[in-house]
Design an enzyme around this catalytic site. Sequence first.
Site, mmCIF file in Angstrom:
data_model
loop_
_atom_site.group_PDB
_atom_site.id
_atom_site.type_symbol
_atom_site.label_atom_id
_atom_site.label_comp_id
_atom_site.label_asym_id
_atom_site.label_seq_id
_atom_site.Cartn_x
_atom_site.Cartn_y
_atom_site.Cartn_z
ATOM 1 N N GLU A 51 9.536 15.881 15.578
ATOM 2 C CA GLU A 51 10.047 15.700 14.225
ATOM 3 C C GLU A 51 9.354 16.698 13.291
ATOM 4 O OE1 GLU A 51 11.120 11.962 11.304
ATOM 5 O OE2 GLU A 51 9.245 11.888 12.419
ATOM 6 N N GLY A 58 6.891 4.831 8.495
ATOM 7 C CA GLY A 58 6.042 6.008 8.629
ATOM 8 C C GLY A 58 6.179 6.626 10.000
ATOM 9 N N SER A 59 5.134 7.275 10.443
ATOM 10 C CA SER A 59 5.183 8.038 11.689
ATOM 11 C C SER A 59 5.132 7.120 12.904
ATOM 12 C CB SER A 59 4.021 9.029 11.752
ATOM 13 O OG SER A 59 2.796 8.351 11.962
ATOM 14 N N THR A 60 5.698 7.595 14.002
ATOM 15 C CA THR A 60 5.673 6.842 15.254
ATOM 16 C C THR A 60 4.249 6.674 15.749
ATOM 17 O OG1 THR A 60 7.893 7.597 15.841
ATOM 18 C CG2 THR A 60 6.496 6.846 17.641
ATOM 19 N N GLU A 61 3.425 7.685 15.565
ATOM 20 C CA GLU A 61 2.030 7.609 16.002
ATOM 21 C C GLU A 61 1.303 6.450 15.328
ATOM 22 O OE1 GLU A 61 -2.048 10.367 15.954
ATOM 23 O OE2 GLU A 61 -0.202 11.090 15.026
ATOM 24 N N GLU A 121 9.777 0.954 10.967
ATOM 25 C CA GLU A 121 10.811 1.978 10.783
ATOM 26 C C GLU A 121 10.088 3.311 10.883
ATOM 27 O OE1 GLU A 121 12.625 4.909 9.609
ATOM 28 O OE2 GLU A 121 12.513 4.111 7.573
ATOM 29 N N LYS A 126 0.854 -1.177 0.000
ATOM 30 C CA LYS A 126 0.000 0.000 0.000
ATOM 31 C C LYS A 126 0.893 1.231 0.000
ATOM 32 C CE LYS A 126 -1.828 2.885 2.274
ATOM 33 N NZ LYS A 126 -1.805 4.383 2.164
ATOM 34 N N CYS A 151 13.439 10.583 7.387
ATOM 35 C CA CYS A 151 13.273 10.144 8.770
ATOM 36 C C CYS A 151 14.573 10.221 9.557
ATOM 37 C CB CYS A 151 12.707 8.735 8.809
ATOM 38 S SG CYS A 151 13.658 7.543 7.840
#
Length: 769
Positions: free
Chosen positions: A393, A241-244, A263, A189, A297
């Site tokens: 970030e 992608g994002s930590t969230e 990651e 995706k 990142c």
Amino acid sequence: MPTVTEALNTMDYGPAPESTGHAMDWLKSREFGHFINGKFTTGSETFASINPANGEELAQVAQGTAADIDAAVKAARKAASSWAALSGHQRARHLYALARLMQKRERLFAVLETLDNGKPIRESRDIDVPLAVRHFYHHAGWAELAEVEFPDHRPHGVCGQIIPWNFPLLMLSWKIAPALAAGNTVVLKPAEQTPLTALLFAELCIEAGLPKGVVNIVTGDGTAGAALVEHAGVDKIAFTGSTEVGRKIRHATAGTEKALTLELGGKSPFIVFAEADLDAAVEGVVDAIWFNQGEVCCAGSRILVQESVSEQFTNRLKARMKTLRVGDPLDKSTDIGAVVDQIQRQRICSIVDDAVAQGAVLHQTPAYEGKGSFVSPGLLTGLGAANIANSEEIFGPIVTLMTFRTPNEAVELANNTRYGLAASIWTENITTALDIAAQVKAGIVWVNGTNMFDANAPFGGMRESGFGREGAREGMLAYLAPAAPKGAARKAVDAPSAQPDANSGDAIDRTRKLYIGGAQKRADSGYSYAVAGAQVPLGNRKDIRNAVEAADKAGKWSGVTGHNRAQVLYFLAENMSARAAEFAKQVGEAETQAAIARAFYWAAWADKFDGRVHSTQSAHVTLAMKEPFGVMGVICPEEAPLLGFVSTILPAIAMGNRVIAVPSQANPLPALDLYQVLDTSDMPGGVVNIVTGPRAELAETLAKHDGVAALWAFADPAICEAAKAQSAGNLKPVWAESQQRDWQGAEGQSQDFLHHAVQIKTIWVPYGA
């Protein structure tokens, strides 16, 4: 056009536009559905893919639904067995064909990537596409070698892969190439903002003759990604992608058997020492934060410069920043293109505004006057460590600058973040470089360089930057599953009761205590619980807290040589042997002798599980160091109370970790009686800590504790599931097994224990330049 004289006076670049003709022809000639089971779908709901440099629509792309994901997963599942059954050579030929086809269409990929993403064409053409090709070539080689190099492993099956918008083609290659090489099939995706190069790649899959269903691509927003994560037919999820979002995926996969690699975000330090080549370091900043508009990142977004040269360095950096060209990404002379969309632009500007409101001073080049989502390069100075720009970030072309006086202060500031993806160190002193490289908490460290990548260099982070590695041998292992334990499913045990039990048969002259910091300690609760023949302490979260503090203080253990750790473990094995008769009364002769042999076995490995030197770019040595996590929690198995305890804690400490161990709840006596062996075996206090009590409660505390860097759980399915979910807050790696192992046999001394006891730190060092 300027005259020759004017050009020589200004030394300015003239326009150098890249033609978009072929890319636009490709866009106009196609309707973009999903790529499922070897062909493109039609008739889906669509959304617009926008050129961020001018806001114009490039194409209408299909919005994926749960039904689309289901169809793609079913296609991948149908193809999985036949793809895995191919020889490594046969899979390698397919990967090689994909690499060659990408090379033949490299300019089309580059232009399309720049149109869709906004990055400068120089970067798409000279960095992204060649490195994507490199990954397919590299992993074609791994496909050839997999059967020999990973003989006891198998592919996971169907891999769900979700990639970000900052490096659309490159992230696709990082994930698809190793997955296919290992024998998996894929449902990918791409990011909703940048789906076009993934769809072009899908056409290459047809052209290369890839079997139907091996690669499937479903475009769409986060709802499609969520459907992929939650699909029961997916065996592994790989997310960048994002930590969230990473936390949400961790929660969603916790109750499943899905393998997971994450990651995530970063806030990487860029450390400049006084003896550094300052001009080179300034150019390093350009590559660290202004490459790809700072949408990286691992961008070096926090400059830490030694105080004695800070003014000189800052002045040079400001002057260099003014020379950067912001503008049309398709102009070959452009340094900084457009950020991916207006939402991202607004987010960057919002964080910068908050940083200035908190006291930072912004130095920024003039705003770009054209349309599109552009952000000019900027430098924030005069800010404290708690400023939002130093903690969050930004993911844009804005860098912060702080000063330090001593190397210790530099390390403290560098590690003052919840992330741990990358770091860059600038110094002409190799001793300083390698000393600081060992101390920074980051998965990648560049010495006198930054943002260097290669298919044969492990890439990934620590702490809230995620876990798992991509690239090289470690990246292949992430797409392979070791042989699973063959034992029965572990069963839950009831929580122990603090009520007195006349059947415990506890002798008046024997009081068991917890073992924390090299000493026996009473349980904080003041309670005990009954087991066969004894009363044992009922530990709680405060005892775990005390054990974590003791383990943290024993940090020197992680720095001693493998040889020295081996000597301690050999001594421990000798002392266990001397007391074998006592342990045999508790668990029997066979388990006792197996435990002693196991101690010798892990002692032997203490100085032999080596790192590697990877062959990557010329003029560099790329080291993959296997470093201990630090403080680890271990929920030891209920079965084999002595052998299971020894087989789990010893490989962890052999690799340099310190452990908080929760032994068998029903029979913790052999583990508790080991304290005398530990005390007489030169084991430093705090390296092994033993807390008895309710397994589920203690496992939850270990999972949530920010001071615990990794957790192993050999427990029933409920505890294993909860440990993964409860660790989502700090994103620690959790190795959870709900199937019993044969602790007497080869399963009890698998190298899996060693792999799960270390994390890879990749260090790029100049060599032979």
